[in-house]
Design a protein around this motif. Structure first.
Motif, PDB file in Angstrom:
ATOM      1  N   SER A  59       0.813  -1.221   0.094  1.00 40.18           N
ATOM      2  CA  SER A  59      -0.063  -0.064   0.128  1.00 40.18           C
ATOM      3  C   SER A  59       0.967   1.270  -0.004  1.00 40.18           C
ATOM      4  N   ASN A  60       0.365   2.262  -0.696  1.00 41.05           N
ATOM      5  CA  ASN A  60       1.217   3.615  -1.060  1.00 41.05           C
ATOM      6  C   ASN A  60       2.633   3.493  -1.271  1.00 41.05           C
ATOM      7  N   GLN A  81      -2.368  -0.768  -2.793  1.00 37.26           N
ATOM      8  CA  GLN A  81      -3.680  -0.032  -2.643  1.00 37.26           C
ATOM      9  C   GLN A  81      -3.085   1.338  -2.276  1.00 37.26           C
ATOM     10  N   GLY A 113     -15.309  12.029   1.123  1.00 37.24           N
ATOM     11  CA  GLY A 113     -16.507  12.848   1.234  1.00 37.24           C
ATOM     12  C   GLY A 113     -16.300  14.488   0.422  1.00 37.24           C
ATOM     13  N   LYS A 150     -15.802   3.766   2.397  1.00 39.23           N
ATOM     14  CA  LYS A 150     -16.277   3.371   3.734  1.00 39.23           C
ATOM     15  C   LYS A 150     -17.443   4.227   4.033  1.00 39.23           C
ATOM     16  N   SER A 151     -18.300   3.713   4.686  1.00 36.38           N
ATOM     17  CA  SER A 151     -19.466   4.569   5.184  1.00 36.38           C
ATOM     18  C   SER A 151     -19.975   3.812   6.636  1.00 36.38           C
ATOM     19  N   LYS A 153     -22.784   4.341   7.483  1.00 37.13           N
ATOM     20  CA  LYS A 153     -24.612   4.248   7.113  1.00 37.13           C
ATOM     21  C   LYS A 153     -24.738   3.227   6.197  1.00 37.13           C
TER      22      LYS A 153
HETATM   23  N1  LIG Z   1      -3.864   2.105   3.025  1.00 34.87           N
HETATM   24  C1  LIG Z   1      -3.987   3.412   3.485  1.00 34.87           C
HETATM   25  O1  LIG Z   1      -2.914   3.811   3.725  1.00 34.87           O
HETATM   26  C2  LIG Z   1      -5.362   3.925   3.780  1.00 34.87           C
HETATM   27  C3  LIG Z   1      -5.173   5.403   4.044  1.00 34.87           C
HETATM   28  C4  LIG Z   1      -6.648   5.826   4.228  1.00 34.87           C
HETATM   29  C5  LIG Z   1      -7.975   5.096   4.204  1.00 34.87           C
HETATM   30  N2  LIG Z   1      -7.495   3.782   3.748  1.00 34.87           N
HETATM   31  C6  LIG Z   1      -9.162   2.821   3.762  1.00 34.87           C
HETATM   32  O2  LIG Z   1      -9.865   3.443   2.796  1.00 34.87           O
HETATM   33  C7  LIG Z   1     -11.194   3.185   3.077  1.00 34.87           C
HETATM   34  C8  LIG Z   1     -11.918   4.348   2.621  1.00 34.87           C
HETATM   35  O3  LIG Z   1     -11.415   5.509   2.825  1.00 34.87           O
HETATM   36  P1  LIG Z   1     -11.740   6.826   3.593  1.00 34.87           P
HETATM   37  O4  LIG Z   1     -12.789   6.289   4.629  1.00 34.87           O
HETATM   38  O5  LIG Z   1     -10.782   7.558   4.069  1.00 34.87           O
HETATM   39  O6  LIG Z   1     -12.622   7.657   2.592  1.00 34.87           O
HETATM   40  P2  LIG Z   1     -13.669   7.723   1.652  1.00 34.87           P
HETATM   41  O7  LIG Z   1     -14.186   6.068   1.485  1.00 34.87           O
HETATM   42  O8  LIG Z   1     -13.373   8.335   0.443  1.00 34.87           O
HETATM   43  O9  LIG Z   1     -14.989   8.459   2.345  1.00 34.87           O
HETATM   44  C9  LIG Z   1     -15.375   8.108   3.237  1.00 34.87           C
HETATM   45  C10 LIG Z   1     -16.358   9.380   3.908  1.00 34.87           C
HETATM   46  O10 LIG Z   1     -17.538   9.213   2.839  1.00 34.87           O
HETATM   47  C11 LIG Z   1     -18.898   9.389   3.288  1.00 34.87           C
HETATM   48  N3  LIG Z   1     -19.618   8.573   2.261  1.00 34.87           N
HETATM   49  C12 LIG Z   1     -19.316   7.093   1.949  1.00 34.87           C
HETATM   50  N4  LIG Z   1     -20.295   6.709   1.153  1.00 34.87           N
HETATM   51  C13 LIG Z   1     -20.992   7.885   0.840  1.00 34.87           C
HETATM   52  C14 LIG Z   1     -22.020   8.066  -0.151  1.00 34.87           C
HETATM   53  N5  LIG Z   1     -22.548   7.123  -0.869  1.00 34.87           N
HETATM   54  N6  LIG Z   1     -22.770   9.266  -0.114  1.00 34.87           N
HETATM   55  C15 LIG Z   1     -22.283  10.308   0.782  1.00 34.87           C
HETATM   56  N7  LIG Z   1     -21.135  10.394   1.648  1.00 34.87           N
HETATM   57  C16 LIG Z   1     -20.542   8.979   1.690  1.00 34.87           C
HETATM   58  C17 LIG Z   1     -18.572   8.731   4.776  1.00 34.87           C
HETATM   59  O11 LIG Z   1     -19.533   9.267   5.468  1.00 34.87           O
HETATM   60  P3  LIG Z   1     -20.616   8.371   6.452  1.00 34.87           P
HETATM   61  O12 LIG Z   1     -19.890   7.287   7.285  1.00 34.87           O
HETATM   62  O13 LIG Z   1     -21.260   9.438   7.106  1.00 34.87           O
HETATM   63  O14 LIG Z   1     -21.446   7.694   5.481  1.00 34.87           O
HETATM   64  C18 LIG Z   1     -17.108   9.338   5.247  1.00 34.87           C
HETATM   65  O15 LIG Z   1     -17.167  10.308   5.694  1.00 34.87           O
HETATM   66  C19 LIG Z   1     -11.179   2.747   4.510  1.00 34.87           C
HETATM   67  O16 LIG Z   1     -11.677   1.460   4.605  1.00 34.87           O
HETATM   68  C20 LIG Z   1      -9.788   3.052   4.976  1.00 34.87           C
HETATM   69  O17 LIG Z   1      -9.433   2.252   5.854  1.00 34.87           O
HETATM   70  C21 LIG Z   1      -6.518   3.120   3.910  1.00 34.87           C
END
Ligand SMILES: NC(=O)c1ccc[n+]([C@@H]2O[C@H](COP(=O)([O-])OP(=O)(O)OC[C@H]3O[C@@H](n4cnc5c(N)ncnc54)[C@H](OP(=O)(O)O)[C@@H]3O)[C@@H](O)[C@H]2O)c1
Length: 194
Positions: A59-60, A81, A113, A150-151, A153
């Protein structure tokens, strides 16, 4: 935090027992920590050969990290990833991974978001009668990229999984590609104090 050969093997056992599982589907090295990731990779290779992990990856990792890792690797990473969304389209990295047979996976695909009220995406969403989130996730899939939104909800989790009943035109794919600004919400792997 647990890089190095023995530390990775031990961390794997701890995770497996916390999860209460016999094997893992996928195990990744979270960050390309200089001087440590090759040893961690050797541990992942051992666990993979033992059948305790079904797929191993990173990852990264930037192109230079992957190139460096592969000078020592017996098995190529199966997944990379990385942060990927319409503001960060990582064209060169995608091309490199596709040529190497490394599957790209998008983290923060919705830019946490921050893209949900973007006018171009909102316009495209209206055309397909889909949400902006669905348009972005469909764009990921049409680029051949696994996506992990990720959500918290339930209705949004369902919405985010409901992206297999429409297809973006090449023109709309290009419009989304054009939003790139090489903008990150997370840390830059080349300038990050791990
Ligand atoms: N490998 C790495 O270094 C690394 C780094 C960062 C993240 N990650 C992983 O990537 C995954 C996702 O990343 P992320 O959580 O940072 O960001 P994301 O999935 O881009 O965004 C999540 C945000 O979007 C909102 N959301 C999700 N679906 C939506 C929809 N259909 N409509 C409106 N808003 C929505 C969520 O709010 P609600 O919960 O209120 O719905 C939350 O605030 C996570 O599982 C995380 O572990 C990995």
């Amino acid at each position: 935090a647990d890089l190095g050969y023995e530390a990775t093997l031990a961390a794997f056992e701890t995770s497996l027992s916390k999860l209460g599982l016999d094997y893992l589907d996928l195990y990744l090295i979270h960050w390309p920590v200089e001087g440590k990731y090759k040893e961690a990779w050797r541990a992942l290779e051992t666990l993979y050969k033992e059948g305790r992990i079904k797929a191993i990856g990173v990852s990264n990792f930037q192109i230079h990290h992957l190139e460096d890792l592969m000078t020592a690797a017996e098995i190529k990473p199966m997944i990379n990833q990385v942060e990927f969304h319409p503001r960060l389209t990582q064209k060169e990295l995608i091309r490199y991974c596709q040529n190497q047979g490394i599957q790209m996976e998008a983290w923060s695909p919705l830019m946490q978001g921050q893209l949900l009220d973007h006018p171009v995406l909102a316009d495209i969403a209206q055309t397909y009668n889909k949400s902006v989130a669905q348009i972005i996730l469909r764009w990921d899939l049409q680029h051949g990229i696994i996506t992990i939104p990720k959500s918290t909800k339930e209705h949004r989790i369902k919405e985010n999984a409901s992206v297999f009943d429409f297809e973006l035109t090449q023109d709309d794919m290009n419009r989304i590609d054009a939003l790139n600004e090489n903008l990150r919400v997370g840390p830059d792997p080349d300038n990050f104090d791990f």
